[in-house]
Design a protein around this motif. Structure first.
Motif, PDB file in Angstrom:
ATOM      1  N   HIS A  89       0.845  -1.187   0.000  1.00 39.14           N
ATOM      2  CA  HIS A  89       0.000   0.000   0.000  1.00 39.14           C
ATOM      3  C   HIS A  89       0.883   1.240   0.000  1.00 39.14           C
ATOM      4  O   HIS A  89       2.085   1.166   0.266  1.00 39.14           O
ATOM      5  CB  HIS A  89      -0.921   0.016   1.229  1.00 39.14           C
ATOM      6  CG  HIS A  89      -0.231   0.401   2.504  1.00 39.14           C
ATOM      7  ND1 HIS A  89       0.626  -0.448   3.172  1.00 39.14           N
ATOM      8  CD2 HIS A  89      -0.250   1.561   3.222  1.00 39.14           C
ATOM      9  CE1 HIS A  89       1.095   0.151   4.252  1.00 39.14           C
ATOM     10  NE2 HIS A  89       0.578   1.376   4.316  1.00 39.14           N
ATOM     11  N   SER A  90       0.290   2.365  -0.305  1.00 34.92           N
ATOM     12  CA  SER A  90       1.022   3.631  -0.308  1.00 34.92           C
ATOM     13  C   SER A  90       0.068   4.740   0.086  1.00 34.92           C
ATOM     14  O   SER A  90      -0.890   5.028  -0.633  1.00 34.92           O
ATOM     15  CB  SER A  90       1.616   3.904  -1.696  1.00 34.92           C
ATOM     16  OG  SER A  90       2.301   5.139  -1.712  1.00 34.92           O
ATOM     17  N   THR A  91       0.326   5.346   1.239  1.00 36.28           N
ATOM     18  CA  THR A  91      -0.548   6.396   1.740  1.00 36.28           C
ATOM     19  C   THR A  91      -0.170   7.731   1.117  1.00 36.28           C
ATOM     20  O   THR A  91       0.976   8.176   1.221  1.00 36.28           O
ATOM     21  CB  THR A  91      -0.438   6.500   3.277  1.00 36.28           C
ATOM     22  OG1 THR A  91      -0.749   5.229   3.847  1.00 36.28           O
ATOM     23  CG2 THR A  91      -1.408   7.543   3.811  1.00 36.28           C
ATOM     24  N   SER A 102      -2.239  -1.591  -3.237  1.00 36.56           N
ATOM     25  CA  SER A 102      -1.708  -2.082  -4.507  1.00 36.56           C
ATOM     26  C   SER A 102      -2.759  -2.952  -5.188  1.00 36.56           C
ATOM     27  O   SER A 102      -3.737  -3.377  -4.559  1.00 36.56           O
ATOM     28  CB  SER A 102      -0.436  -2.896  -4.269  1.00 36.56           C
ATOM     29  OG  SER A 102      -0.752  -4.101  -3.586  1.00 36.56           O
ATOM     30  N   ASP A 133       5.880   3.294   5.345  1.00 35.37           N
ATOM     31  CA  ASP A 133       4.719   4.163   5.204  1.00 35.37           C
ATOM     32  C   ASP A 133       4.348   4.778   6.553  1.00 35.37           C
ATOM     33  O   ASP A 133       4.810   4.324   7.606  1.00 35.37           O
ATOM     34  CB  ASP A 133       3.532   3.370   4.651  1.00 35.37           C
ATOM     35  CG  ASP A 133       2.498   4.246   3.972  1.00 35.37           C
ATOM     36  OD1 ASP A 133       2.598   4.427   2.749  1.00 35.37           O
ATOM     37  OD2 ASP A 133       1.611   4.749   4.678  1.00 35.37           O
ATOM     38  N   HIS A 137      -0.270  -1.378   6.939  1.00 27.58           N
ATOM     39  CA  HIS A 137      -1.080  -1.926   5.848  1.00 27.58           C
ATOM     40  C   HIS A 137      -2.443  -2.348   6.362  1.00 27.58           C
ATOM     41  O   HIS A 137      -3.452  -2.168   5.668  1.00 27.58           O
ATOM     42  CB  HIS A 137      -0.375  -3.117   5.202  1.00 27.58           C
ATOM     43  CG  HIS A 137      -1.169  -3.744   4.110  1.00 27.58           C
ATOM     44  ND1 HIS A 137      -1.224  -3.215   2.841  1.00 27.58           N
ATOM     45  CD2 HIS A 137      -1.991  -4.832   4.095  1.00 27.58           C
ATOM     46  CE1 HIS A 137      -2.029  -3.951   2.094  1.00 27.58           C
ATOM     47  NE2 HIS A 137      -2.507  -4.931   2.828  1.00 27.58           N
TER      48      HIS A 137
END
Length: 206
Positions: A89-91, A102, A133, A137
């Motif tokens: 994931h990417s915040t 993702s 991050d 996640h």
């Protein structure tokens, strides 16, 4: 990120096919510079040939299919918990919530939500730590799940687990013998099932 965990992930990534091929090409260049020309040519030819073969869809499909076909898809069995293993994931606040996870993680969560809705009264279990991050996640996945209509009270998080082995140790103890559906990528399923079965056996023997 924890240094030892980072080294473990780096080692795992380096043992995958494409990184190994790139290492082979680097070694070929090294042998050329050291005047081991014949060895350098053999290694570079082998590496380029392997890269070409692995870029062909029929080859990669044939390699992946045995892993993906070991376990069937969910068949409607009643479960108490739906466990979705962590992914990427990417915040980023400027992105829509749908872009938080993702593609692989979103697919896992989508499957998990379908199983959750097919089992009224079940609980959704989400895991995965923060990595580099700002949020874990598990938390990121829960935000998406809540936006898609899952009550926050039905969601349990494991935000400190870093890999599948740690997920197995945490959730097997939490579930405590109840029925659950394990949701992950098809290719990842054999390893995940092995680790969960191993943990169940260990905890039952305690």
């Amino acid at each position: 990120m924890d240094i030892l965990f980072g080294l473990k992930k780096l080692l795992g990534m380096s043992l995958m096919s494409v990184p190994l091929i790139l290492i082979g090409l680097l070694l070929a260049g090294f042998f050329y510079r050291k005047r081991y020309v014949k060895l350098g040519r053999i290694l570079s030819l082998f590496s380029i040939t392997a890269l070409f073969i692995l870029s062909l869809s029929p080859v990669t499909d044939a390699l992946i299919r045995p892993l993906e076909s070991q376990y069937p898809a969910y068949q409607g069995q009643p479960v108490d918990f739906v466990l979705v293993l962590g992914g990427g994931h990417s915040t980023a606040n400027e992105r829509p919530l749908s872009s938080l996870l993702s593609g692989t993680s979103l697919s896992r969560l989508t499957e998990g939500l379908m199983i959750y809705r097919a089992n009224p009264g079940s609980k959704l279990l989400l895991s995965g730590y923060h990595g580099d991050d700002i949020e874990s996640h598990a938390k990121a996945a829960s935000r998406v799940a809540i936006a898609l209509g899952v009550p926050e009270s039905d969601i349990y998080l494991a935000e400190e687990v870093k890999d599948t082995a740690e997920e197995a140790r945490h959730w097997v103890k939490f579930i405590n013998g109840a029925k659950f559906a394990l949701v992950t990528s098809a290719m990842h399923m054999p390893r995940s099932v092995y680790l969960f079965k191993k943990e169940i056996t260990l905890q039952q023997g305690e």
